[in-house]
Scaffold this motif. Structure first.
Motif, PDB file in Angstrom:
ATOM      1  N   LEU A 138      41.051  55.031  35.221  1.00  9.09           N
ATOM      2  CA  LEU A 138      40.311  53.782  35.362  1.00  9.09           C
ATOM      3  C   LEU A 138      40.474  52.929  34.107  1.00  9.09           C
ATOM      4  N   VAL A 139      40.648  51.635  34.311  1.00 10.39           N
ATOM      5  CA  VAL A 139      40.710  50.717  33.172  1.00 10.39           C
ATOM      6  C   VAL A 139      39.296  50.455  32.685  1.00 10.39           C
ATOM      7  N   SER A 140      39.195  49.881  31.527  1.00 10.44           N
ATOM      8  CA  SER A 140      37.883  49.637  30.917  1.00 10.44           C
ATOM      9  C   SER A 140      37.017  48.766  31.814  1.00 10.44           C
ATOM     10  N   THR A 141      35.733  49.118  31.868  1.00 13.85           N
ATOM     11  CA  THR A 141      34.769  48.312  32.635  1.00 13.85           C
ATOM     12  C   THR A 141      33.963  47.400  31.730  1.00 13.85           C
ATOM     13  N   ASP A 142      34.359  47.321  30.473  1.00 14.53           N
ATOM     14  CA  ASP A 142      33.636  46.469  29.525  1.00 14.53           C
ATOM     15  C   ASP A 142      34.084  45.019  29.700  1.00 14.53           C
ATOM     16  N   MET A 143      33.757  44.465  30.856  1.00 14.44           N
ATOM     17  CA  MET A 143      34.156  43.114  31.219  1.00 14.44           C
ATOM     18  C   MET A 143      32.972  42.426  31.894  1.00 14.44           C
ATOM     19  N   PRO A 144      32.974  41.096  31.946  1.00 13.48           N
ATOM     20  CA  PRO A 144      31.892  40.388  32.642  1.00 13.48           C
ATOM     21  C   PRO A 144      31.817  40.806  34.106  1.00 13.48           C
ATOM     22  N   THR A 190      36.303  53.224  41.026  1.00 13.09           N
ATOM     23  CA  THR A 190      37.346  53.855  41.829  1.00 13.09           C
ATOM     24  C   THR A 190      38.701  53.281  41.422  1.00 13.09           C
ATOM     25  N   PRO A 191      39.790  54.042  41.583  1.00 12.22           N
ATOM     26  CA  PRO A 191      41.129  53.552  41.195  1.00 12.22           C
ATOM     27  C   PRO A 191      41.727  52.639  42.259  1.00 12.22           C
ATOM     28  N   GLU A 192      41.000  51.605  42.639  1.00  9.11           N
ATOM     29  CA  GLU A 192      41.420  50.696  43.691  1.00  9.11           C
ATOM     30  C   GLU A 192      41.356  49.254  43.196  1.00  9.11           C
TER      31      GLU A 192
END
Length: 676
Positions: free
Chosen positions: A232-238, A262-264
């Motif tokens: 999973l890429v970082s979720t530290d986003m708006p 999820t990897p989608e």
């Protein structure tokens, strides 16, 4: 009229209740998208429109059936022996090579991924599905045995292939007698369907039994779209979409959607072109283009879909839309491959004629749709500017030449404006890179926003009306549809409309279907289209005339409105209000649903990503007395902004009043004296 051939083999117990899932593996191998599949061969020979291979559990896990279904073209029916021969050539090829272990490993790996990352479902549907499945496996292994094959067993696959012979197959053909030359001479017991039983010609059986592997039909290679990395890429986003690009060629947004771990990913593209115009002629050209494009891309798209990466095309009067959704790792690659093909490779004249014939069949078949569906299609075409019915398209289809289509194909992407949204398990850098790929392929000449036609919606007059459209149709049954224009969208009015519609839906069904028994389909719904509110009602009936249904609609509305406070007391209002708020806050259960919301808000609502919050706030702030006032305003007879569509079909003995003159009475009846 569809022409459907079904080949069915009953599986013995050892291949039905089979932990190695040999039958499912064979179906997977035949179905797997690739350039040298039997599907592509049959399609190239113009013998089929579609094909499916599956294993049916008609009698539970101990009584399964292997089934090949071909939707045949007219040529496919006329050359039926060749259509079936290709299937047996495929089986002969697999019999000689076996099914390699990499296909088993691929299928098992994907089955595990699909189970591990399945989308959230409706709770009741999920419980039903689990309840049905649990009886077939003990709890100590459930659901492993239902999802995964226990091991690779090439001998079991070979046993299955030896079983799938012409002699052990039941063939079923659904097609017009004019094509088959067979006149039905039997009638089915329960529904009265006409059919015939005929032996398969011995020369056909011999031809199929002696089938040899075909050089153009091969095993699928390893699937390049199976994901290898599910990190999973970082979720530290708006949490809300952000604009990542805007220029004269288009606009793009990106959103990580961090609540879905999820990897989608999901990607939306909306391509506007001056070649796409809001009229039936342009709709036909666009639809023919998509038919050709999906044929060209089928090996690629089918291969990706089997690996959990799907592509969906859509065409409306103003734009061509593309959605790619599924496992994220290979999604940018798939999108790039699809976009490369879109401006290229126009069809041959022979292919063009096939697409025209296919569309003509589809448009003609629409005349056999349920009356209520035909009425809804007509009503939608009247409400939404530029939307066409299939009958309108059929008229235009006959005027389109091959040369005109080639010009359309050549110019479609010469001038474009693109709206894009990328989201899910993609980094910002990946989204920006994908947008650059899109621009590289399509950025030739910009299509200025000022030149693009505006979307429009019907606005009925305040003081004229109500209005009625009536049409006769060839289908069985009648239908009545009523549309009420409830004025311009405001958040307060939309909140009142939603609560009212929820109560209307239940009451309308109860009155028109349960109590009055006017028809087997009775429903109502509320919607907002281009910032305008509409409430619709419809009934499909095999017993009542359309005018009768419409009068019952009006009586229902008048009675419901008069007793509005009784029908929706304050306690019920509060319950529906809370339910609507909860639904708005929780209805987006998976990444795709959430991305569809962001897509709508980005481009239909001009980037207003607080739209749902504003709707929730309007529901919360709506007082009961204000709701009653707005609801009465929506439904009262003073609101003459109503449009009804009546579809009168074929009924064997309709209960309909016949208009006569007074002097006709003696000719249709007699006078009888009193008999004591």
């Amino acid at each position: 009229q569809r022409n459907v051939l079904t080949c069915i083999w009953e599986l013995p117990l050892e291949l039905s209740d089979d932990p190695t899932k040999a039958a499912d593996l064979l179906a997977y191998a035949i179905n797997r998208g690739q350039k040298y599949s039997v599907y592509e061969k049959l399609k190239t020979e113009q013998l089929i429109d579609s094909m499916s291979v599956r294993v049916d559990d008609l009698g539970g896990k101990e009584h399964r059936f292997f089934q090949i279904t071909l939707e045949l073209t007219e040529k496919g029916v006329k050359e039926l022996e060749t259509s079936v021969l290709r299937c047996f050539e495929t089986l002969a090829g697999y019999r000689s090579t076996g099914i390699p272990s990499y296909l088993y490993q691929e299928k098992n790996a994907l089955a595990q991924l699909f189970y591990q990352y399945q989308s959230r479902q409706d709770a009741f549907q999920f419980a039903m599905k689990v309840g049905d499945a649990m009886v077939d496996e003990t709890l100590d292994t459930y659901p492993r045995g239902q999802v995964l094959a226990s091991h690779y067993d090439p001998e079991k696959v070979q046993q299955l292939l030896e079983l799938l012979t012409p002699e052990s197959c039941v063939f079923s053909l659904l097609a017009p007698s004019e094509l088959t030359g067979v006149t039905p001479d039997k009638q089915e017991k329960w529904l009265g369907a006409s059919y015939a039983l005929r032996p398969v010609p011995s020369d056909w059986l011999n031809l199929w039994a002696d089938a040899k592997p075909h050089s153009a039909i091969r095993l699928p290679p390893p699937n390049p779209f199976v994901p290898n990395h599910l990190s999973l890429v970082s979720t530290d986003m708006p949490s809300l979409p952000q604009k990542i690009a805007e220029n004269e060629f288009g606009i793009a947004y990106y959103c990580r959607v961090p609540e879905f771990q999820t990897p989608e990913s999901v990607m939306h593209l909306h391509i506007r072109s001056p070649e796409l115009k809001p009229n039936p002629h342009s709709a036909c050209l666009g639809s023919l283009y998509l038919d050709h494009l999906t044929d060209v891309l089928h090996p690629l798209l089918a291969s990706a879909q089997s690996a959990g990466l799907s592509t969906r095309f859509d065409l409306d009067p103003f734009e061509l839309s593309l959605e790619v959704f599924g496992f994220s790792e290979k999604a940018p690659l798939l999108l790039q491959e699809v976009l490369k093909q879109m401006p290229q490779n126009p069809p041959t004249l022979e292919q063009f004629n096939i697409y025209v014939a296919r569309h003509k069949k589809d448009y003609l078949n629409s005349q056999k749709d349920l009356a209520v569906r035909q009425g809804k299609e007509l009503l939608d075409s009247l409400v939404v500017y530029g939307k066409s019915t299939k009958m309108q398209k059929l008229q235009e289809l006959n005027t389109i030449t091959y040369e005109e289509f080639l010009d359309f194909h050549k110019n479609l992407f010469e001038k474009t404006y693109i709206e894009a949204l990328f989201g899910g398990n993609l980094s910002l850098q990946e989204a920006e890179s994908t947008w650059l790929d899109v621009q590289h392929i399509f950025a030739r000449t910009p299509y200025p926003k000022a030149d693009q036609p505006a979307r429009k919606v019907l606005s009925l007059p305040d003081h004229n009306g109500p209005f009625l459209i009536s049409q006769s149709i060839e289908a069985q049954g009648n239908a009545a549809l009523l549309l009420i224009d409830q004025g311009l969208f405001t958040f307060e009015h939309r909140a009142a409309q939603e609560i009212l519609s929820n109560a209307l839906h239940e009451a309308f069904f109860d009155t028109l279907r349960t109590k009055q028994k006017t028809g087997y389909i009775a429903s109502s719904s509320a919607t907002a289209i281009e910032a305008r509110l509409f409430q619709s009602f419809f009934v499909q009936s095999n017993s009542h005339q359309p005018e009768d249904l419409l009068y019952r609609f009006e009586l229902f509305l008048e009675t419901f409105n008069e007793d509005l406070a009784t029908n929706i007391p304050e306690e019920r209002f509060s319950m529906i209000q809370a339910s609507m708020i909860h639904s708005l806050q929780t209805r987006f259960r998976n990444l795709r649903e959430k991305m569809n919301l962001w897509d709508m808000l980005a481009f239909d609502e001009k980037g207003n990503f607080t739209f749902i919050d504003e709707r929730v706030q309007a529901l919360q702030n709506l007082p009961y007395e204000r709701f009653l006032a707005l609801s009465k305003e929506f439904l009262q007879r003073k609101n003459r902004k109503r449009l009804a569509v009546l579809c009168e079909g074929k009924l064997p003995n309709p209960f309909a009043y016949e208009l006569i003159a007074p002097d006709q009475i003696p000719s249709i009846a007699k006078y009888s004296a009193r008999v004591d």
